[in-house]
Design a protein around this motif. Structure first.
Motif, PDB file in Angstrom:
ATOM      1  N   ALA A   1       4.047  -0.678   4.550  1.00  0.00           N
ATOM      2  CA  ALA A   1       2.786  -0.899   5.246  1.00  0.00           C
ATOM      3  C   ALA A   1       2.935  -1.898   6.392  1.00  0.00           C
ATOM      4  O   ALA A   1       2.368  -1.717   7.477  1.00  0.00           O
ATOM      5  CB  ALA A   1       1.724  -1.382   4.264  1.00  0.00           C
ATOM      6  N   TYR A   2       3.703  -2.945   6.179  1.00  0.00           N
ATOM      7  CA  TYR A   2       3.857  -3.995   7.188  1.00  0.00           C
ATOM      8  C   TYR A   2       4.575  -3.479   8.433  1.00  0.00           C
ATOM      9  O   TYR A   2       4.153  -3.740   9.572  1.00  0.00           O
ATOM     10  CB  TYR A   2       4.617  -5.177   6.603  1.00  0.00           C
ATOM     11  N   TYR A   3       5.680  -2.763   8.226  1.00  0.00           N
ATOM     12  CA  TYR A   3       6.490  -2.346   9.367  1.00  0.00           C
ATOM     13  C   TYR A   3       5.984  -1.068  10.034  1.00  0.00           C
ATOM     14  O   TYR A   3       6.486  -0.684  11.084  1.00  0.00           O
ATOM     15  CB  TYR A   3       7.949  -2.180   8.947  1.00  0.00           C
ATOM     16  N   PHE A   4       5.019  -0.405   9.415  1.00  0.00           N
ATOM     17  CA  PHE A   4       4.427   0.770  10.049  1.00  0.00           C
ATOM     18  C   PHE A   4       2.955   0.527  10.371  1.00  0.00           C
ATOM     19  O   PHE A   4       2.108   1.392  10.210  1.00  0.00           O
ATOM     20  CB  PHE A   4       4.595   1.999   9.152  1.00  0.00           C
TER      21      PHE A   4
ATOM     22  N   THR B   1      17.329   6.654  14.131  1.00  0.00           N
ATOM     23  CA  THR B   1      17.357   6.217  15.533  1.00  0.00           C
ATOM     24  C   THR B   1      17.365   4.709  15.676  1.00  0.00           C
ATOM     25  O   THR B   1      17.411   4.201  16.800  1.00  0.00           O
ATOM     26  CB  THR B   1      16.145   6.785  16.305  1.00  0.00           C
ATOM     27  N   PHE B   2      17.325   4.004  14.544  1.00  0.00           N
ATOM     28  CA  PHE B   2      17.300   2.540  14.566  1.00  0.00           C
ATOM     29  C   PHE B   2      16.123   2.013  15.384  1.00  0.00           C
ATOM     30  O   PHE B   2      16.213   0.962  16.018  1.00  0.00           O
ATOM     31  CB  PHE B   2      18.611   1.962  15.116  1.00  0.00           C
ATOM     32  N   LYS B   3      15.026   2.788  15.387  1.00  0.00           N
ATOM     33  CA  LYS B   3      13.837   2.354  16.112  1.00  0.00           C
ATOM     34  C   LYS B   3      13.267   1.090  15.495  1.00  0.00           C
ATOM     35  O   LYS B   3      12.716   0.243  16.205  1.00  0.00           O
ATOM     36  CB  LYS B   3      12.787   3.474  16.106  1.00  0.00           C
TER      37      LYS B   3
ATOM     38  N   THR C   1      14.672  -1.268   8.206  1.00  0.00           N
ATOM     39  CA  THR C   1      15.794  -0.755   7.418  1.00  0.00           C
ATOM     40  C   THR C   1      16.541  -1.892   6.737  1.00  0.00           C
ATOM     41  O   THR C   1      16.885  -1.811   5.554  1.00  0.00           O
ATOM     42  CB  THR C   1      16.760   0.038   8.326  1.00  0.00           C
ATOM     43  N   LEU C   2      16.779  -2.974   7.506  1.00  0.00           N
ATOM     44  CA  LEU C   2      17.506  -4.118   6.957  1.00  0.00           C
ATOM     45  C   LEU C   2      16.727  -4.772   5.821  1.00  0.00           C
ATOM     46  O   LEU C   2      17.272  -5.047   4.748  1.00  0.00           O
ATOM     47  CB  LEU C   2      17.769  -5.138   8.067  1.00  0.00           C
TER      48      LEU C   2
ATOM     49  N   PHE D   1      16.311  -2.298   2.541  1.00  0.00           N
ATOM     50  CA  PHE D   1      17.515  -2.134   1.734  1.00  0.00           C
ATOM     51  C   PHE D   1      18.067  -3.476   1.233  1.00  0.00           C
ATOM     52  O   PHE D   1      18.713  -3.521   0.184  1.00  0.00           O
ATOM     53  CB  PHE D   1      18.583  -1.370   2.519  1.00  0.00           C
ATOM     54  N   SER D   2      17.784  -4.550   1.949  1.00  0.00           N
ATOM     55  CA  SER D   2      18.218  -5.864   1.475  1.00  0.00           C
ATOM     56  C   SER D   2      17.429  -6.288   0.238  1.00  0.00           C
ATOM     57  O   SER D   2      18.000  -6.739  -0.754  1.00  0.00           O
ATOM     58  CB  SER D   2      18.055  -6.908   2.580  1.00  0.00           C
ATOM     59  N   VAL D   3      16.100  -6.119   0.306  1.00  0.00           N
ATOM     60  CA  VAL D   3      15.257  -6.483  -0.832  1.00  0.00           C
ATOM     61  C   VAL D   3      15.566  -5.572  -2.020  1.00  0.00           C
ATOM     62  O   VAL D   3      15.708  -6.033  -3.160  1.00  0.00           O
ATOM     63  CB  VAL D   3      13.764  -6.399  -0.461  1.00  0.00           C
ATOM     64  N   GLY D   4      15.677  -4.267  -1.762  1.00  0.00           N
ATOM     65  CA  GLY D   4      16.007  -3.335  -2.826  1.00  0.00           C
ATOM     66  C   GLY D   4      17.372  -3.619  -3.421  1.00  0.00           C
ATOM     67  O   GLY D   4      17.570  -3.555  -4.647  1.00  0.00           O
ATOM     68  N   GLY D   5      18.338  -3.951  -2.558  1.00  0.00           N
ATOM     69  CA  GLY D   5      19.679  -4.272  -3.038  1.00  0.00           C
ATOM     70  C   GLY D   5      19.686  -5.530  -3.881  1.00  0.00           C
ATOM     71  O   GLY D   5      20.427  -5.618  -4.874  1.00  0.00           O
TER      72      GLY D   5
END
Length: 261
Positions: free
Chosen positions: A140-143, A159-161, A166-167, A170-174
């Protein structure tokens, strides 16, 4: 790979003794043992694989439009996987004892240590719910506070938009996955194999990771690959990869714990 003796309840002493040094080559042994037990377990083992596959398909069918929830549930699979594989640990234990693998006994294998295994499973479930909530917040925050479509997610990742999204995601999930792995990698097999308390089992698992960080990180990577292959094949691969991961995890436990004479 040789079969070691199964710990008898009367021989388990707290704190559990952890082997100080594991060799990276042991990861190959664990995978080989997982494949071997899956073969020996036959339909008893593959039944769990089918259950995981059907569950994955149903989750994606019901939450296909709620991508934030779908992503949280899919990645959260890594958090509760150790508990879901309890029956596979029991099948491996029976094989090690020279007994015929059977599905029905494995379904109730947790009963002798019900309180502790249930407590640990509750913790894993809480971690899953917390991750799903965080997944929602991050999406929600990033979109711009609007939940994205699947196309939006794929486009932004490829596209790394929104590289920060993404960082962060996947960092929090990791981080969630790493912490859960650290306290659960051998915890449930230990509780299943003995009357060890949930706290002692979690602490033993954490100590095993701290003493052998490289090998345990390599094993975590193998689990990610095995489950990832299952996901990449529309969950059909889980029919085999989940039993292999579950059975192999039993052998990880057997090689990490110092077996008392």
């Amino acid at each position: 790979m040789s079969r070691s003796r199964v710990i008898e309840t009367s021989n388990v002493h707290e704190p559990v003794k952890i082997k100080k040094h594991l060799h990276p080559a042991m990861v190959i042994d664990w995978l080989h043992a997982g494949v071997e037990d899956t073969h020996l377990g036959g339909w008893a083992s593959l039944s769990y694989g089918f259950a995981f596959t059907i569950t994955g398909i149903l989750i994606h069918a019901f939450f296909a439009e709620n991508y934030w929830l779908l992503a949280g549930l899919t990645t959260g699979f890594f958090l509760i996987g150790p508990f879901l594989a309890t029956g596979l640990y029991d099948i491996s234990r029976r094989i090690a004892l020279g007994q015929a693998p059977s599905l029905l006994p494995s379904l109730i294998a947790w009963l002798p240590n019900l309180a502790n295994i249930a407590l640990f499973a509750a913790f894993l479930l809480i971690a899953l719910v917390a991750w799903i909530q965080l997944s929602f917040i991050i999406f929600a925050y990033y979109f711009n506070h609007q939940l994205p479509t699947f196309i939006d997610i794929v486009f932004n990742v490829l596209t790394f938009k929104q590289p920060v999204f993404t960082l962060v995601y996947f960092s929090v999930g990791g981080l969630f996955a790493a912490l859960t792995f650290a306290i659960s990698v051998i915890a449930i097999p230990l509780m299943l194999d003995s009357n060890t308390s949930a706290g002692t089992a979690a602490w033993a698992s954490l100590r095993a990771c701290l003493r052998n960080p490289g090998v345990m990180a390599l094993w975590a990577f193998c689990i990610v690959v095995l489950i990832g292959v299952g996901f990449a094949t529309n969950f059909l691969g889980l029919i085999v990869t989940m039993p292999v991961a579950g059975h192999a995890s039993w052998h990880v436990y057997r090689d990490v714990i110092e077996i008392q004479p």
